[in-house]
Design an enzyme around this catalytic site. Structure first.
Site, PDB file in Angstrom:
ATOM      1  N   LYS A   1       2.496  -2.902   5.917  1.00 54.19           N
ATOM      2  CA  LYS A   1       2.646  -2.983   4.617  1.00 54.19           C
ATOM      3  C   LYS A   1       4.227  -2.491   4.320  1.00 54.19           C
ATOM      4  O   LYS A   1       4.850  -2.782   3.312  1.00 54.19           O
ATOM      5  CB  LYS A   1       1.715  -2.074   3.859  1.00 54.19           C
TER       6      LYS A   1
ATOM      7  N   SER B   1       0.897  -1.153   0.006  1.00 50.60           N
ATOM      8  CA  SER B   1      -0.013  -0.198   0.198  1.00 50.60           C
ATOM      9  C   SER B   1       0.859   1.268   0.103  1.00 50.60           C
ATOM     10  O   SER B   1       2.024   1.039   0.684  1.00 50.60           O
ATOM     11  CB  SER B   1      -0.882   0.326   1.394  1.00 50.60           C
TER      12      SER B   1
ATOM     13  N   TYR C   1      -1.605  -0.372   9.985  1.00 50.45           N
ATOM     14  CA  TYR C   1      -1.767  -1.043   8.521  1.00 50.45           C
ATOM     15  C   TYR C   1      -0.427  -0.567   7.883  1.00 50.45           C
ATOM     16  O   TYR C   1       0.286  -1.269   7.055  1.00 50.45           O
ATOM     17  CB  TYR C   1      -2.964  -0.654   7.918  1.00 50.45           C
TER      18      TYR C   1
END
Length: 273
Positions: free
Chosen positions: A149, A132, A145
């Site tokens: 990533k 991401s 998150y």
């Protein structure tokens, strides 16, 4: 030395919906043999025609070995499956953070380890870690998150040279905001009386708006497949969210300015400390 096969055998994780389904569909359209993973292959609501589904649960590393044994030869692995998470770090239980890293980092790494011996013996293989752009442009209330990533990206870039002598290519791919409806499936951790509730609501609203206007899963899929099939793929690709412009700015502009602009993009004023 990497030798391109006329028909590649491809494994796409998380192929039951979203980016994974679009990637699987694109590989099929280009004439390749495609396997897709799901935690419940028999229950896939809208299976992609031409895709054979096998069971994989990123939280259960044994399923990685079982999937590879079932398929046999795998030429291209697209590590796409994972989960999204948001919330205040202070409000997020350690168990939730550990679970996110299991599904978004350790599971994909376990599957990569499972395919590497066969790729090495055949001296032919490509692994794409789908991350991401939050790994490169982290934003408040997406810390867990973003960190997961970023870890996946580091695994790809660090092992690229490690496996290169055996004809294996490692690629990190960072999509920007994509209109896949993932916001409705994102786990959220914000306390009922959290002091962060106001700022989180601001970021959540901006994120939802950005996702509605994001690039399509199909456009992302085409870019991922192009990278995987490239004769000489780059170590890193990004697509969406004005990627060429923002990555140029990241190289030229001080880090604090980039963090400030990222915060502003998500509705938050920058606070200089």
């Amino acid at each position: 030395m990497f030798v391109r096969m006329s028909t590649e055998i491809v494994l796409v994780t998380g192929a039951s919906s979203g980016i994974g389904a679009a990637v699987a569909r694109e590989f099929v359209a280009r004439g390749h043999t495609v396997y897709g993973t799901s935690r419940n292959p028999e229950a896939v609501a809208d299976p992609v025609p031409g895709v054979t589904y096998v069971r994989l649960d990123n939280s259960d590393y044994a399923t990685a070995d079982a999937a590879v044994e079932t398929i046999g030869r795998i030429d291209i692995l697209i590590n796409n499956a994972g989960e999204s998470q948001a919330g205040a770090l202070e409000d997020t239980p350690m168990e939730a953070i550990e679970d996110l890293f299991t599904k978004n980092v350790f599971g994909p790494v376990a599957l990569t380890k499972a395919v590497l011996p066969g790729m090495r013996e055949r001296r032919h293989g490509t692994v794409v870690m789908v991350g991401s752009m939050l790994a490169s442009f982290p934003v408040a209330f997406r810390s867990t998150y973003s960190a997961a990533k970023a870890a996946l990206k580091a695994f790809a870039l660090a092992t690229r040279r490690e496996v290169a002598p055996y004809g294996i290519r490692m690629i990190s791919f960072e999509p920007g905001t994509i209109a896949t409806g993932i916001g409705g499936r994102r786990s959220v951790h914000i306390g009922e009386n959290s002091p962060y509730a106001g700022d989180y609501a601001t970021v959540a609203a901006a994120t939802a708006e950005n996702e509605q206007s994001g690039i399509t899963a199909q456009a992302t899929a085409e870019a991922i497949v192009d990278a995987a099939l490239a004769e000489h793929p780059k170590p890193f690709y990004a697509k969406g969210s004005s990627a060429p412009l923002v990555f140029l700015a990241r190289r030229l502009v001080p880090r604090e300015v980039i963090l400030a602009l990222t915060a502003r993009k998500h509705g938050l004023p920058w606070i200089k400390l």
